[in-house]
Motif scaffolding. Structure first.
Motif, PDB file in Angstrom:
ATOM      1  N   ASP A 231       0.865  -1.290  -0.117  1.00 33.53           N
ATOM      2  CA  ASP A 231       0.058   0.000  -0.034  1.00 33.53           C
ATOM      3  C   ASP A 231       0.762   1.170   0.119  1.00 33.53           C
ATOM      4  O   ASP A 231       0.204   2.452   0.078  1.00 33.53           O
ATOM      5  N   ALA A 232       2.084   1.234  -0.233  1.00 36.60           N
ATOM      6  CA  ALA A 232       3.002   2.258  -0.076  1.00 36.60           C
ATOM      7  C   ALA A 232       3.068   3.098  -1.625  1.00 36.60           C
ATOM      8  O   ALA A 232       2.957   2.141  -2.460  1.00 36.60           O
ATOM      9  N   GLU A 233       3.355   4.129  -1.543  1.00 35.57           N
ATOM     10  CA  GLU A 233       3.503   5.085  -2.771  1.00 35.57           C
ATOM     11  C   GLU A 233       4.985   5.563  -3.073  1.00 35.57           C
ATOM     12  O   GLU A 233       5.414   6.052  -2.027  1.00 35.57           O
ATOM     13  N   LEU A 234       5.264   5.804  -4.067  1.00 32.70           N
ATOM     14  CA  LEU A 234       6.544   6.430  -4.590  1.00 32.70           C
ATOM     15  C   LEU A 234       6.263   8.154  -3.900  1.00 32.70           C
ATOM     16  O   LEU A 234       5.219   8.478  -4.154  1.00 32.70           O
ATOM     17  N   ASP A 235       7.472   8.704  -3.759  1.00 34.64           N
ATOM     18  CA  ASP A 235       7.286  10.109  -3.504  1.00 34.64           C
ATOM     19  C   ASP A 235       7.017  10.871  -4.859  1.00 34.64           C
ATOM     20  O   ASP A 235       7.568  10.294  -5.812  1.00 34.64           O
ATOM     21  N   TRP A 236       6.328  11.970  -4.562  1.00 30.37           N
ATOM     22  CA  TRP A 236       5.981  12.628  -5.981  1.00 30.37           C
ATOM     23  C   TRP A 236       7.038  12.970  -7.048  1.00 30.37           C
ATOM     24  O   TRP A 236       7.003  12.909  -8.011  1.00 30.37           O
ATOM     25  N   VAL A 237       8.227  13.299  -6.404  1.00 32.09           N
ATOM     26  CA  VAL A 237       9.337  13.827  -7.201  1.00 32.09           C
ATOM     27  C   VAL A 237       9.849  12.617  -7.963  1.00 32.09           C
ATOM     28  O   VAL A 237      10.019  12.692  -9.121  1.00 32.09           O
ATOM     29  N   THR A 238       9.852  11.247  -7.499  1.00 27.53           N
ATOM     30  CA  THR A 238      10.314  10.008  -8.047  1.00 27.53           C
ATOM     31  C   THR A 238       9.392   9.644  -9.348  1.00 27.53           C
ATOM     32  O   THR A 238       9.785   9.394 -10.029  1.00 27.53           O
ATOM     33  N   ARG A 239       8.189   9.926  -8.794  1.00 27.66           N
ATOM     34  CA  ARG A 239       7.015   9.476  -9.960  1.00 27.66           C
ATOM     35  C   ARG A 239       7.242  10.458 -10.876  1.00 27.66           C
ATOM     36  O   ARG A 239       7.157  10.039 -11.967  1.00 27.66           O
ATOM     37  N   GLN A 240       7.336  11.707 -10.700  1.00 31.19           N
ATOM     38  CA  GLN A 240       7.306  12.678 -11.753  1.00 31.19           C
ATOM     39  C   GLN A 240       8.679  12.374 -12.778  1.00 31.19           C
ATOM     40  O   GLN A 240       8.761  12.502 -14.006  1.00 31.19           O
ATOM     41  N   GLU A 241       9.738  11.853 -12.085  1.00 26.93           N
ATOM     42  CA  GLU A 241      11.278  11.842 -12.650  1.00 26.93           C
ATOM     43  C   GLU A 241      10.654  10.629 -13.756  1.00 26.93           C
ATOM     44  O   GLU A 241      11.206  10.712 -14.916  1.00 26.93           O
ATOM     45  N   ILE A 242      10.435   9.603 -13.351  1.00 27.76           N
ATOM     46  CA  ILE A 242       9.918   8.378 -14.046  1.00 27.76           C
ATOM     47  C   ILE A 242       8.949   8.646 -15.167  1.00 27.76           C
ATOM     48  O   ILE A 242       9.060   7.992 -16.157  1.00 27.76           O
ATOM     49  N   ASN A 243       7.961   9.396 -15.145  1.00 31.21           N
ATOM     50  CA  ASN A 243       6.912   9.571 -15.964  1.00 31.21           C
ATOM     51  C   ASN A 243       7.475  10.641 -16.834  1.00 31.21           C
ATOM     52  O   ASN A 243       6.618  11.122 -17.656  1.00 31.21           O
ATOM     53  N   GLY A 244       8.561  11.357 -16.543  1.00 31.84           N
ATOM     54  CA  GLY A 244       8.860  12.412 -17.375  1.00 31.84           C
ATOM     55  C   GLY A 244       8.080  13.635 -17.375  1.00 31.84           C
ATOM     56  O   GLY A 244       7.860  14.530 -18.434  1.00 31.84           O
ATOM     57  N   ASP A 245       7.838  13.819 -16.121  1.00 33.03           N
ATOM     58  CA  ASP A 245       6.849  15.182 -15.835  1.00 33.03           C
ATOM     59  C   ASP A 245       7.544  16.203 -15.018  1.00 33.03           C
ATOM     60  O   ASP A 245       6.820  17.008 -14.386  1.00 33.03           O
ATOM     61  N   LEU A 246       8.710  16.149 -14.667  1.00 31.95           N
ATOM     62  CA  LEU A 246       9.129  16.737 -13.432  1.00 31.95           C
ATOM     63  C   LEU A 246       9.434  18.168 -14.123  1.00 31.95           C
ATOM     64  O   LEU A 246       9.096  19.155 -13.377  1.00 31.95           O
ATOM     65  N   PHE A 247      10.107  18.450 -15.192  1.00 30.63           N
ATOM     66  CA  PHE A 247      10.525  19.797 -15.701  1.00 30.63           C
ATOM     67  C   PHE A 247       9.538  20.174 -16.702  1.00 30.63           C
ATOM     68  O   PHE A 247       8.529  19.286 -17.216  1.00 30.63           O
ATOM     69  N   ILE A 248       9.404  21.425 -17.089  1.00 34.37           N
ATOM     70  CA  ILE A 248       8.627  22.153 -18.246  1.00 34.37           C
ATOM     71  C   ILE A 248       9.339  22.647 -19.238  1.00 34.37           C
ATOM     72  O   ILE A 248      10.629  23.151 -18.842  1.00 34.37           O
ATOM     73  N   LYS A 249       9.171  22.566 -20.311  1.00 35.82           N
ATOM     74  CA  LYS A 249      10.158  23.027 -21.710  1.00 35.82           C
ATOM     75  C   LYS A 249      10.288  24.592 -21.125  1.00 35.82           C
ATOM     76  O   LYS A 249       9.539  25.472 -20.805  1.00 35.82           O
ATOM     77  N   PRO A 250      11.489  24.935 -21.021  1.00 35.07           N
ATOM     78  CA  PRO A 250      11.948  26.422 -20.856  1.00 35.07           C
ATOM     79  C   PRO A 250      11.355  27.272 -22.150  1.00 35.07           C
ATOM     80  O   PRO A 250      11.633  28.609 -21.789  1.00 35.07           O
ATOM     81  N   LEU A 251      11.279  26.788 -23.073  1.00 32.97           N
ATOM     82  CA  LEU A 251      10.840  27.781 -24.279  1.00 32.97           C
ATOM     83  C   LEU A 251       9.299  27.328 -24.520  1.00 32.97           C
ATOM     84  O   LEU A 251       8.875  26.149 -24.806  1.00 32.97           O
ATOM     85  N   ARG A 252       8.428  28.309 -24.589  1.00 33.27           N
ATOM     86  CA  ARG A 252       6.951  28.030 -24.629  1.00 33.27           C
ATOM     87  C   ARG A 252       6.501  28.238 -26.036  1.00 33.27           C
ATOM     88  O   ARG A 252       5.382  28.256 -26.544  1.00 33.27           O
ATOM     89  N   SER A 253       7.292  28.706 -27.009  1.00 33.65           N
ATOM     90  CA  SER A 253       7.262  28.926 -28.404  1.00 33.65           C
ATOM     91  C   SER A 253       7.932  27.968 -29.156  1.00 33.65           C
ATOM     92  O   SER A 253       8.516  27.215 -28.680  1.00 33.65           O
TER      93      SER A 253
END
Length: 334
Positions: A191-213
């Protein structure tokens, strides 16, 4: 009298048939057909009767065979598709072979576990890169694998860390609640879960593109032919995102600006320190619009695209560091 007449009739028919060569061939062919058919039926019946009792094979065991209780996900052979069973534990495993179109979320729903469970048990580093034909180890209950950090940790202290039941944690690992564990040991924490940082790292959702154009990836992360020294292979520590001069550059993740400056290589550059050991570098700026010590967010403009330093044209050079080592930024952005 009747039997005599029948035999006489048969004799006459037989003589008539045998009087012609053509008739002889037809008669012999018909007889051979029926004889072969009869032999075939007898053979099939005999084989069926024999295999009904003796056609049994394969491994036999008076109990469900046990399986090495290993958390290793490196399945190499289809012969190991049996489920491991931990004595007196509700935790069992089975394997799933990834099919075309599969996503971890779909597989997790199919087996009534969490995405974290599949990611952790199979040591998946990038969830988007699971491959067709790959084997995944699926536990019977949701949870994650925990590696003991220091000697003396117990199922109770680990359960407390993840806010789950200590007794259940001990049971699924066939341990006492207060059993002392050695550093490096691995246990399953139900019933344990990964911490949100690890989950975002693995799912490729941690960073946002620095260029929005709009931009194009003019140079990816990794080895390349140097654009400045013809014929020489060099390692490119980040990605180059080419776009028009003056395009706004945003912080790719919330953090604190720890360095701003100029160098002959990077031109005008900014370094932001983030959580969990991450830092990011933004280089070749035409203008820096933040100051050292500022806390910036993903909607903060920290500078503008330029071609300062060692550059062949307007672009942003973006590097991401994890604990001092560069990583491919493209594996961390959504």
């Amino acid at each position: 009298m009747i039997g005599y007449n029948v035999l006489g009739f048969i004799e006459k028919v037989f003589k008539k048939i045998m009087s012609s060569t053509k008739n002889k061939i037809c008669f012999i062919s018909v007889c051979a057909f029926f004889i072969c058919g009869a032999l075939t039926c007898i053979t099939i019946f005999s084989v069926s009767a024999a295999t009904k009792e003796t056609g049994i094979g394969g491994f036999e065991s008076p109990v469900e065979p046990n399986f090495s209780n290993s958390f290793s996900p490196n399945f190499q052979d289809e012969d190991i598709l049996a489920s491991p069973v931990i004595s007196e534990s509700p935790l069992t495993y089975e394997t799933y072979r990834v099919k075309k179109g599969d996503m971890i979320g779909f597989i997790a729903d199919k087996y009534n576990v969490t995405q974290d469970t599949i990611i952790s048990v199979n040591s998946i580093k990038q969830s988007r890169l699971i491959q067709v034909g790959q084997y995944l180890k699926i536990p019977s209950i949701p949870g994650i694998i925990y590696t003991v950090k220091k000697d003396g940790e117990t199922p109770a202290t680990i359960a407390q860390k993840y806010e789950v039941e200590a007794e259940k944690c001990a049971l699924v690992n066939s341990l006492a609640v207060d059993a002392s564990l050695n550093a490096g040991a691995s246990i399953f924490v139900p019933d344990a879960e990964l911490d949100w940082v690890t989950r975002q790292e693995i799912n490729g959702d941690l960073f946002i593109k620095p260029l929005r154009s709009r931009y194009w990836l003019s140079s990816p992360y990794g080895w390349r032919d140097s654009p400045f020294n013809t014929g020489k292979r060099t390692f490119h520590s980040g990605v180059d995102m080419a776009t028009s001069q003056g395009t706004p550059i945003y912080a790719a993740l919330d953090g604190k600006v720890t360095t701003t400056g100029y160098s002959s290589v990077y031109g005008n550059y900014v370094i932001i320190t983030h959580h969990s050991g991450y830092k990011s570098l933004y280089a070749h700026m035409s203008q820096i619009t933040c100051k050292k010590g500022n806390f910036v967010y993903t909607n903060t403009v920290i500078g503008r695209v330029g071609s300062t330093g060692q550059s062949t044209g307007p672009h942003l050079h973006w590097t991401v560091y994890k604990n001092g080592k560069t990583v491919n930024p493209m594996s961390l952005i959504n």
